[in-house]
Motif scaffolding. Structure first.
Motif, mmCIF file in Angstrom:
data_model
loop_
_atom_site.group_PDB
_atom_site.id
_atom_site.type_symbol
_atom_site.label_atom_id
_atom_site.label_comp_id
_atom_site.label_asym_id
_atom_site.label_seq_id
_atom_site.Cartn_x
_atom_site.Cartn_y
_atom_site.Cartn_z
ATOM 1 N N GLU A 55 -3.678 -6.280 9.316
ATOM 2 C CA GLU A 55 -3.827 -7.164 8.160
ATOM 3 C C GLU A 55 -3.479 -6.417 6.874
ATOM 4 N N ILE A 56 -2.577 -7.026 6.120
ATOM 5 C CA ILE A 56 -2.177 -6.472 4.820
ATOM 6 C C ILE A 56 -2.313 -7.592 3.803
ATOM 7 N N ASN A 57 -2.968 -7.282 2.706
ATOM 8 C CA ASN A 57 -3.211 -8.271 1.663
ATOM 9 C C ASN A 57 -1.909 -8.925 1.199
ATOM 10 N N GLY A 58 -1.881 -10.247 1.155
ATOM 11 C CA GLY A 58 -0.723 -10.986 0.667
ATOM 12 C C GLY A 58 0.366 -11.217 1.702
ATOM 13 N N ASP A 111 1.306 -12.385 5.846
ATOM 14 C CA ASP A 111 0.862 -13.046 7.073
ATOM 15 C C ASP A 111 1.469 -12.319 8.258
ATOM 16 N N ASP A 155 0.848 -1.191 0.000
ATOM 17 C CA ASP A 155 0.000 0.000 0.000
ATOM 18 C C ASP A 155 0.885 1.243 0.000
ATOM 19 N N SER A 183 6.022 -12.973 3.918
ATOM 20 C CA SER A 183 5.501 -12.794 2.566
ATOM 21 C C SER A 183 5.945 -14.005 1.756
#
Length: 158
Positions: free
Chosen positions: A129-132, A134, A96, A147
């Motif tokens: 939480e960030i997409n892609g 853990d 992001d 990642s």
């Protein structure tokens, strides 16, 4: 210490054996100390051990050109910081745009992790939480994630 113990033993053997302490040292400091001293001497005189490098790095090091496999691992280790910086730069491109920076770190027994500064908007656990990625843990205002790339690094280098 071993050489000093040998000297102490030899000195005690030349002193009156009627004194219990001298007798104990003369008997307990066995001839095995000579064997240990010779092994230490072989290592110290070995052209394979980099004693100056070992002292400087506070770990045992071997001189170059002794073992090609060790040399290759040293080259990898020396190039690791710039390599991890490049990996972090590529990871940042996929994050992001609000995330200003990141780094790739290695923690023994855990592995490689992506470390991201905690944003003011990240208050609750659900905000982490960030997409892609853990989420692993928060430490010193840094969020640590796994990642796909850090998992590859674990398999490749970990």
């Amino acid at each position: 210490t071993v050489y000093s113990a040998l000297g102490l033993r030899d000195a005690c053997r030349s002193l009156p054996q009627s004194i219990q302490l001298f007798r104990d040292i003369a008997q307990e400091f066995s001839d095995d100390l000579h064997h240990i001293a010779s092994l230490i001497g072989k290592v110290y005189l070995s052209p394979q051990v980099d004693f100056e490098g070992s002292l400087a790095e506070n770990r045992f090091t071997v001189l170059p050109n002794i073992d090609p496999e060790i040399d290759e691992k040293k080259r990898r280790l020396m190039g690791l910081p710039s390599f991890l910086t490049e990996v972090a730069r590529k990871e940042l491109e996929n994050l992001d745009s609000r995330i200003p920076s990141c780094s790739v770190i290695y923690i023994p027994l855990i592995g490689f992790l992506l470390s991201i500064p905690r944003l003011p908007s990240m208050v609750e656990a659900s905000d982490f939480e960030i997409n892609g990625l853990d989420f692993m843990f928060l430490s010193e205002e840094k969020l640590h994630y796994r990642s796909a790339r850090t998992k590859e690094l674990d398999a490749l280098l970990g």
